[in-house]
Design a protein around this motif. Structure first.
Motif, short mmCIF file in Angstrom:
data_model
loop_
_atom_site.label_atom_id
_atom_site.label_comp_id
_atom_site.label_asym_id
_atom_site.label_seq_id
_atom_site.Cartn_x
_atom_site.Cartn_y
_atom_site.Cartn_z
N MET A 1 98.44 0.16 -48.36
CA MET A 1 98.26 1.08 -47.24
C MET A 1 97.11 2.04 -47.55
SD MET A 1 99.13 2.13 -44.26
CE MET A 1 99.05 3.56 -43.21
N LYS A 2 96.22 2.17 -46.61
CA LYS A 2 95.05 3.02 -46.80
C LYS A 2 95.01 4.08 -45.71
CE LYS A 2 90.93 1.22 -46.07
NZ LYS A 2 89.65 0.49 -46.22
N ARG A 3 94.66 5.33 -46.10
CA ARG A 3 94.57 6.42 -45.12
C ARG A 3 93.39 7.31 -45.48
NH1 ARG A 3 99.91 9.37 -43.35
NH2 ARG A 3 99.93 7.48 -42.09
N LEU A 4 92.75 7.85 -44.44
CA LEU A 4 91.65 8.78 -44.64
C LEU A 4 92.05 10.13 -44.05
CD1 LEU A 4 88.70 9.23 -45.58
CD2 LEU A 4 88.00 8.68 -43.23
N TYR A 5 92.02 11.17 -44.88
CA TYR A 5 92.29 12.53 -44.43
C TYR A 5 90.95 13.23 -44.19
CZ TYR A 5 97.03 11.80 -46.24
OH TYR A 5 98.28 11.32 -46.48
N TYR A 6 90.83 13.83 -43.02
CA TYR A 6 89.65 14.62 -42.68
C TYR A 6 90.05 16.09 -42.74
CZ TYR A 6 85.92 16.74 -39.88
OH TYR A 6 84.90 17.53 -39.44
N LEU A 7 89.51 16.82 -43.71
CA LEU A 7 89.82 18.23 -43.89
C LEU A 7 88.72 19.05 -43.22
CD1 LEU A 7 90.79 18.13 -47.69
CD2 LEU A 7 92.15 17.48 -45.69
N PHE A 8 89.11 19.98 -42.36
CA PHE A 8 88.14 20.67 -41.52
C PHE A 8 88.64 22.05 -41.15
CE2 PHE A 8 91.25 19.10 -38.63
CZ PHE A 8 91.27 20.00 -37.58
N ASP A 9 87.78 22.82 -40.49
CA ASP A 9 88.17 24.05 -39.82
C ASP A 9 87.46 24.07 -38.47
OD1 ASP A 9 89.33 27.09 -40.58
OD2 ASP A 9 87.78 27.06 -39.04
N PRO A 10 88.14 24.43 -37.39
CA PRO A 10 87.51 24.37 -36.07
C PRO A 10 86.36 25.36 -35.88
CG PRO A 10 89.73 25.29 -35.92
CD PRO A 10 89.58 24.72 -37.29
N LEU A 11 86.21 26.35 -36.76
CA LEU A 11 85.07 27.27 -36.68
C LEU A 11 84.01 26.97 -37.74
CD1 LEU A 11 86.46 30.83 -35.84
CD2 LEU A 11 85.78 28.97 -34.34
N CYS A 12 84.14 25.86 -38.42
CA CYS A 12 83.16 25.47 -39.44
C CYS A 12 81.99 24.75 -38.77
CB CYS A 12 83.84 24.55 -40.46
SG CYS A 12 82.71 23.57 -41.46
N GLY A 13 80.78 25.33 -38.88
CA GLY A 13 79.61 24.72 -38.28
C GLY A 13 79.30 23.34 -38.82
N TRP A 14 79.51 23.15 -40.11
CA TRP A 14 79.25 21.84 -40.70
C TRP A 14 80.25 20.80 -40.19
CZ3 TRP A 14 74.82 20.62 -42.76
CH2 TRP A 14 74.04 21.63 -43.33
N CYS A 15 81.48 21.24 -39.89
CA CYS A 15 82.46 20.33 -39.31
C CYS A 15 82.03 19.92 -37.90
CB CYS A 15 83.84 20.97 -39.28
SG CYS A 15 84.48 21.38 -40.92
N TYR A 16 81.47 20.85 -37.15
CA TYR A 16 80.89 20.52 -35.85
C TYR A 16 79.74 19.54 -36.04
CZ TYR A 16 77.98 21.31 -31.67
OH TYR A 16 77.19 21.15 -30.55
N GLY A 17 78.94 19.76 -37.06
CA GLY A 17 77.84 18.84 -37.36
C GLY A 17 78.32 17.44 -37.68
N ALA A 18 79.54 17.34 -38.20
CA ALA A 18 80.11 16.04 -38.53
C ALA A 18 80.77 15.38 -37.33
CB ALA A 18 81.14 16.19 -39.66
#
Length: 211
Positions: A1-18
């Motif tokens: 079983m394989k899973r990918l976790y995406y760790l982010f913050d909704p106010l993170c500009g780099w997360c928006y960039g991603a």
């Protein structure tokens, strides 16, 4: 079983960039992808939007736009960054996304995109509950909006648990910030090299699918 976790913050500009990468991951990974908000800019991480911080944020945002092509509008600059009465606090948006996670989990990435677009393009204060409620209702996520409008203990506990899981993964794997991507396979976890996440999303997705 394989899973990918995406760790982010909704106010993170780099997360928006991603954002383009996240869309590709959603299309290619399906249920193997799990979003986890880190709470980076909520609670003790929240702060007033003062002039110095606004100038720093805009400079950083311009770097993100040049690298990723994700737009940061002049309306965002004038209506969000230049409003010192606003708080830089991702807590409300994080709870909104947890409400989506509980009611329509397959649409959480879509809701995150809408919350980010509202801020960085439309110049809306996505730290305000009223704005978040309107966004959720506009997406047809009425159940999530109802949960957010009257957050109960179950919603707040789920939100705290998601943030705690993200922070535990960051500590465990030495992640220095967000966005971060964690691969879990057969009970083993590793931090993926995200060097191509912005410059070549397809290459990053290929890396994940081949792992």
């Amino acid at each position: 079983m394989k899973r990918l976790y995406y760790l982010f913050d909704p106010l993170c500009g780099w997360c928006y960039g991603a954002g383009p990468l996240l869309e590709t991951l959603v299309q290619r990974s399906g249920e193997q992808l799990q979003l986890l908000p880190s709470g980076l800019f909520s609670g003790e991480g929240a702060r007033p939007m003062d002039e110095a911080f606004a100038a720093y944020a805009w400079s950083n945002d311009q770097r993100i736009e040049r690298l990723t092509g994700q737009p940061f509008s002049q309306r965002y600059r004038s209506e969000v960054l230049d409003k010192p009465q606003q708080m830089f606090d991702s807590g409300p948006a994080t709870v909104a996304l947890t409400a989506v996670h509980l009611t329509a989990p397959q649409r959480e990435a879509e809701a995150l995109k809408a919350i980010q677009h509202a801020r960085y393009v439309d110049g809306l204060d996505n730290t305000a509950i009223a704005v978040l409620l309107e966004l959720l209702r506009g997406l047809g996520l009425d159940d999530a909006a109802a949960r957010l409008a009257q957050p109960d203990a179950a919603l707040l506990q789920a939100n705290s648990a998601r943030v705690a899981q993200a922070r535990q993964l960051m500590r465990e794997l030495g992640a220095q910030g967000v966005p971060s991507f964690v691969l879990e396979r057969d009970g083993q976890r590793q931090l993926l090299n995200a060097s191509t996440a912005f410059s070549n999303p397809e290459a990053f997705v290929a890396q994940w699918l081949a792992a």
